[in-house]
Design an enzyme around this catalytic site. Structure first.
Site: not given
Ligand code: TRH
Length: 400
Positions: A35, A297
């Site tokens: 989010d 996402e």
């Molecule tokens: O963390 P998520 O599982 O988020 C989820 C999804 O968005 C889902 O659709 C939503 O409904 C739920 O949350 C509530 O996975 P996502 O979307 O990939 O978000 C991870 C974020 O973290 C992304 O912006 C990449 C970031 N990230 C970093 O900045 N540094 C890191 O080392 C890693 C591994 C990720």
């Protein structure tokens, strides 16, 4: 209008801050990082690429801090990267001073503070009110994208803005300089060596090793996969940002934990635990890897821009509502793959999402085709346009 930001970036477009479009983004963190990950990425693009004055209201600074370490946890209001960040600590709170922006974005149907909505209705020039939805690759998305929804009580209209992978949708976020940054990283042996040193404390792996990044929720299929990588004929180097899958990796190696800076070897498998970095750092991890396991996402989108084969663990929903979304994404992504490769990727993604056992040898067998398709797909997806530019373009037509 918001006052001019004191820390407008030198690289921002030369938009006059007094006339710049003011935008408020409201984000309620449900769980995980998606989010705020999407909201923050959108905020940065609107500010840095479009010259907007952006303010982000977020209710969970701890989740935000993980992917934006510059954020202070104890400040009700702060400016980070030229963007005002407000800790949205009570549902009714809407900023110290109730300024209503030109464009108001509620991320993922979070409910705006009633006092803010009432003030939107009183504003002489009504704001453009957008509900930014979750990404889905399903066909119905194009029909619902940009549908207006009049408010039941106020003279306000909310418009649904749907991200998507196909034409007629809002697209997905892609920074203007992303391809150039990736190309620079790929072209520079020094940049890659520096990255490996920082991330793992050592040099890049030898030629012939397959590098895999693993960002995932808890997943029962991981045990089988770790075993297959251990027994693989060619070396596998696994990079695991600390998080929800780390416990399973620790158990596999018989270690008490597998956080940042952990290292372990079993058979052909070498694994490194990584620090959770800021968002730009995560892109570099995707570029340093041959294959990326992603989730939710935002990382799912970043893996597509990385233009390498990837495996998606979709965010699970009640009643398996996520499964049609998984298949819709597969339909886009595998569209031009030959039948056998297409079926292999679908099997692997399904197994990674609870249906079957992943078969690494089968995946590896089709890898060259997956690599070619990943590059082709990144170009195809770019045709839909960047979500921030699509959103800014739409908002401008409404503000006229
Ligand atoms: O963390 P998520 O599982 O988020 C989820 C999804 O968005 C889902 O659709 C939503 O409904 C739920 O949350 C509530 O996975 P996502 O979307 O990939 O978000 C991870 C974020 O973290 C992304 O912006 C990449 C970031 N990230 C970093 O900045 N540094 C890191 O080392 C890693 C591994 C990720």
């Amino acid at each position: 209008m918001l006052p001019p930001s004191p820390s407008s970036r030198p690289g921002s477009p030369p938009e006059d801050t007094a006339t710049a479009i003011a935008c408020d983004i409201f984000c309620a963190v449900i769980d995980n990082f998606g989010d705020i990950g999407v909201s923050w990425r959108l905020a940065r693009q609107l500010a840095h690429e479009h010259g907007w004055q952006v303010r982000v209201f977020v209710d969970d600074l701890h989740a935000f801090h993980k992917l934006c370490p510059a954020l202070a946890l104890d400040k009700a209001r702060q400016t980070v990267d030229g963007i005002v960040v407000e800790h949205w600590h009570t549902p009714a709170h809407a900023g110290d001073v109730l300024e209503i922006a030109d464009v108001v974005i509620e991320a993922f149907a979070c409910e705006l503070p009633p006092v803010y909505v009432a003030a939107m209705a009183r504003r002489e020039r009504k704001p453009v009110w957008l509900n930014l939805e979750y990404l889905s690759a399903e066909d119905w998305v194009a029909d619902f994208h940009l549908r207006p929804s009049p408010h039941p009580r106020y003279a306000l209209t909310k418009t649904f803005f749907f991200p998507g992978l196909g034409h007629g949708t809002g697209g997905v976020l892609k920074e203007k300089d992303l391809d150039a940054r990736r190309a620079a990283f790929e072209a520079s042996a020094q940049a890659r060596a520096d990255w490996w040193q920082r991330a793992t404390g050592g040099p890049p792996p030898a030629e012939g090793a397959t590098v895999i990044s693993l960002f995932a929720y808890e997943n029962p299929a991981v045990d089988a996969l770790l075993g297959q990588w251990r027994d693989s004929a060619a070396p596998i180097v696994l990079l695991v940002p600390e998080g929800r899958i780390s416990g399973a990796v620790a158990r596999f190696f018989g270690a008490p934990s597998f956080g940042a800076q952990a290292h372990a070897i079993r058979g052909s498998l070498t694994a490194h635990g990584l620090v959770f970095t800021d968002q730009n750092g995560y892109d570099a991890l995707l570029w340093a890897s041959d294959i990326n396991f992603v989730r939710g996402e935002d990382s799912f989108v970043r893996a597509q821009w990385a233009a390498r084969p990837f495996v998606w663990q979709i965010y699970p929903q009640a009643d398996d509502a996520h499964l049609p979304k998984l298949d819709a994404a597969l339909a886009h992504y595998t569209r031009t793959l030959p039948g056998a490769a297409r079926a292999s990727l679908a099997r692997f993604w399904h197994a990674w999402n609870g249906n079957g056992v992943p078969d690494w040898a089968d995946f590896d067998h089709h890898r060259a085709q997956f690599e070619a398709r990943a590059a082709e797909w990144a170009s195809e997806l770019a045709q839909v346009g960047d979500l921030a530019a699509n959103l800014a373009g739409f908002a401008k037509t409404q503000l006229k």
